[in-house]
Design a protein around this motif. Structure first.
Motif: not given
Length: 158
Positions: A48-52, A57-59
Protein backbone atom coordinates in the motif's frame (compact mmCIF):
# COMPACT_ATOMS: atom_id res chain seq x y z
CA UNK A 1 -22.55 -10.24 -2.63
CA UNK A 2 -20.20 -7.47 -3.66
CA UNK A 3 -21.12 -4.31 -5.52
CA UNK A 4 -21.33 -4.68 -9.28
CA UNK A 5 -20.98 -2.46 -12.32
CA UNK A 6 -24.21 -0.49 -12.65
CA UNK A 7 -24.90 -0.44 -8.90
CA UNK A 8 -25.20 2.79 -6.93
CA UNK A 9 -22.59 3.29 -4.24
CA UNK A 10 -24.11 2.78 -0.79
CA UNK A 11 -24.76 5.78 1.41
CA UNK A 12 -22.40 5.62 4.38
CA UNK A 13 -20.66 8.20 6.57
CA UNK A 14 -16.86 8.20 6.44
CA UNK A 15 -14.28 10.27 8.34
CA UNK A 16 -11.35 12.41 7.34
CA UNK A 17 -9.19 15.09 8.92
CA UNK A 18 -9.92 18.56 7.59
CA UNK A 19 -9.50 21.19 10.32
CA UNK A 20 -10.43 18.46 12.82
CA UNK A 21 -12.37 15.27 12.30
CA UNK A 22 -14.94 15.69 9.57
CA UNK A 23 -17.78 13.33 8.72
CA UNK A 24 -18.40 13.02 4.99
CA UNK A 25 -21.30 11.25 3.37
CA UNK A 26 -20.62 9.11 0.32
CA UNK A 27 -23.48 10.80 -1.54
CA UNK A 28 -21.81 14.20 -1.21
CA UNK A 29 -18.49 12.70 -2.28
CA UNK A 30 -19.70 10.91 -5.40
CA UNK A 31 -23.08 12.21 -6.60
CA UNK A 32 -22.82 14.51 -9.61
CA UNK A 33 -19.12 13.72 -10.04
CA UNK A 34 -16.73 11.41 -11.82
CA UNK A 35 -14.49 9.68 -9.31
CA UNK A 36 -12.00 6.89 -8.81
CA UNK A 37 -12.09 5.27 -5.39
CA UNK A 38 -9.31 2.88 -4.51
CA UNK A 39 -9.02 0.87 -1.33
CA UNK A 40 -6.04 -0.57 0.45
CA UNK A 41 -5.94 -3.22 3.17
CA UNK A 42 -4.00 -0.90 5.48
CA UNK A 43 -2.19 2.39 5.73
CA UNK A 44 1.57 2.04 6.21
CA UNK A 45 1.56 -1.57 4.98
CA UNK A 46 4.25 -2.51 2.43
CA UNK A 47 2.44 -2.76 -0.93
CA UNK A 48 0.00 0.00 0.00
CA UNK A 49 2.83 2.41 0.90
CA UNK A 50 5.40 1.39 -1.68
CA UNK A 51 3.19 0.95 -4.74
CA UNK A 52 -0.57 1.47 -4.48
CA UNK A 53 -0.93 4.94 -2.93
CA UNK A 54 2.21 6.22 -4.73
CA UNK A 55 0.72 5.22 -8.10
CA UNK A 56 -2.23 7.54 -7.46
CA UNK A 57 -0.05 10.32 -6.07
CA UNK A 58 2.13 10.19 -9.20
CA UNK A 59 -0.87 10.13 -11.55
CA UNK A 60 -3.20 12.43 -9.62
CA UNK A 61 -2.97 15.28 -12.13
CA UNK A 62 -3.78 12.96 -15.04
CA UNK A 63 -7.10 12.10 -13.36
CA UNK A 64 -7.79 15.75 -12.52
CA UNK A 65 -7.17 16.75 -16.16
CA UNK A 66 -10.06 14.43 -17.06
CA UNK A 67 -12.28 15.95 -14.35
CA UNK A 68 -12.03 12.86 -12.17
CA UNK A 69 -11.81 13.07 -8.38
CA UNK A 70 -9.60 10.55 -6.59
CA UNK A 71 -10.17 9.06 -3.14
CA UNK A 72 -8.25 6.50 -1.10
CA UNK A 73 -10.16 4.34 1.39
CA UNK A 74 -8.84 2.21 4.22
CA UNK A 75 -10.29 0.56 7.30
CA UNK A 76 -8.16 2.75 9.55
CA UNK A 77 -8.94 5.72 11.74
CA UNK A 78 -8.75 9.28 10.36
CA UNK A 79 -5.60 10.08 12.35
CA UNK A 80 -3.75 7.17 10.76
CA UNK A 81 -4.97 8.24 7.33
CA UNK A 82 -3.77 11.81 7.98
CA UNK A 83 -0.32 10.64 9.15
CA UNK A 84 -0.04 8.31 6.16
CA UNK A 85 -1.08 11.12 3.82
CA UNK A 86 1.62 13.38 5.22
CA UNK A 87 4.30 10.68 5.03
CA UNK A 88 3.38 9.93 1.39
CA UNK A 89 3.16 13.60 0.32
CA UNK A 90 -0.40 13.18 -0.87
CA UNK A 91 -1.45 16.25 -2.91
CA UNK A 92 -4.32 18.46 -1.82
CA UNK A 93 -7.49 17.16 -3.38
CA UNK A 94 -6.65 13.46 -3.19
CA UNK A 95 -9.10 12.44 -0.47
CA UNK A 96 -7.90 10.13 2.29
CA UNK A 97 -11.02 8.49 3.68
CA UNK A 98 -11.20 6.53 6.92
CA UNK A 99 -13.69 3.68 7.13
CA UNK A 100 -12.73 2.99 10.74
CA UNK A 101 -15.49 0.48 11.50
CA UNK A 102 -15.53 -0.96 7.99
CA UNK A 103 -19.17 0.07 7.42
CA UNK A 104 -18.64 1.24 3.83
CA UNK A 105 -16.38 -1.70 3.03
CA UNK A 106 -19.05 -4.15 4.28
CA UNK A 107 -21.78 -2.27 2.39
CA UNK A 108 -19.70 -2.71 -0.77
CA UNK A 109 -19.24 -6.42 0.02
CA UNK A 110 -15.48 -6.02 -0.40
CA UNK A 111 -14.23 -6.90 3.05
CA UNK A 112 -11.15 -9.01 3.69
CA UNK A 113 -10.55 -11.16 6.76
CA UNK A 114 -7.01 -10.21 7.77
CA UNK A 115 -7.31 -11.54 11.31
CA UNK A 116 -4.54 -14.08 10.62
CA UNK A 117 -2.22 -11.03 10.42
CA UNK A 118 -3.69 -9.35 13.51
CA UNK A 119 -5.50 -6.77 11.39
CA UNK A 120 -9.14 -7.88 11.75
CA UNK A 121 -11.52 -7.07 8.94
CA UNK A 122 -10.10 -4.79 6.26
CA UNK A 123 -10.92 -3.77 2.70
CA UNK A 124 -9.85 -5.91 -0.21
CA UNK A 125 -7.47 -4.13 -2.54
CA UNK A 126 -9.69 -2.66 -5.25
CA UNK A 127 -10.37 0.36 -7.42
CA UNK A 128 -13.62 1.54 -8.93
CA UNK A 129 -14.68 4.30 -11.25
CA UNK A 130 -18.07 5.90 -10.62
CA UNK A 131 -20.11 8.52 -12.43
CA UNK A 132 -22.82 10.28 -10.43
CA UNK A 133 -22.48 7.65 -7.68
CA UNK A 134 -22.95 4.68 -10.05
CA UNK A 135 -20.14 2.15 -10.53
CA UNK A 136 -18.95 2.08 -14.16
CA UNK A 137 -15.73 0.08 -13.67
CA UNK A 138 -14.71 -2.23 -10.82
CA UNK A 139 -11.34 -3.92 -10.42
CA UNK A 140 -10.82 -6.21 -7.41
CA UNK A 141 -7.41 -7.75 -6.87
CA UNK A 142 -6.91 -11.45 -6.27
CA UNK A 143 -5.40 -12.17 -2.84
CA UNK A 144 -1.77 -11.04 -2.72
CA UNK A 145 -1.97 -9.29 -6.10
CA UNK A 146 -1.42 -5.68 -7.08
CA UNK A 147 -2.15 -5.03 -10.73
CA UNK A 148 -5.68 -4.07 -11.77
CA UNK A 149 -6.27 -1.53 -8.98
CA UNK A 150 -3.25 0.62 -9.88
CA UNK A 151 -3.64 4.18 -11.10
CA UNK A 152 -1.98 3.23 -14.36
CA UNK A 153 -4.52 0.51 -15.05
CA UNK A 154 -7.49 2.66 -14.00
CA UNK A 155 -6.36 5.39 -16.39
CA UNK A 156 -6.82 2.92 -19.26
CA UNK A 157 -10.46 2.35 -18.24
CA UNK A 158 -11.75 5.89 -17.67
Amino acid sequence: MSIQIGDRLPEVALKRINNGIETVDTRSLFDGKKAVLFAVPGAFTPTCSERHLPSFVENFERFREQGIDVACLSVNDPFVMQAWSQSQHVPDGLLMLADGNGDFTRALGLELDASAYGMGTRAKRFALYAEDGVVRQLEVEAPGEYRVSSAEHMLTLV
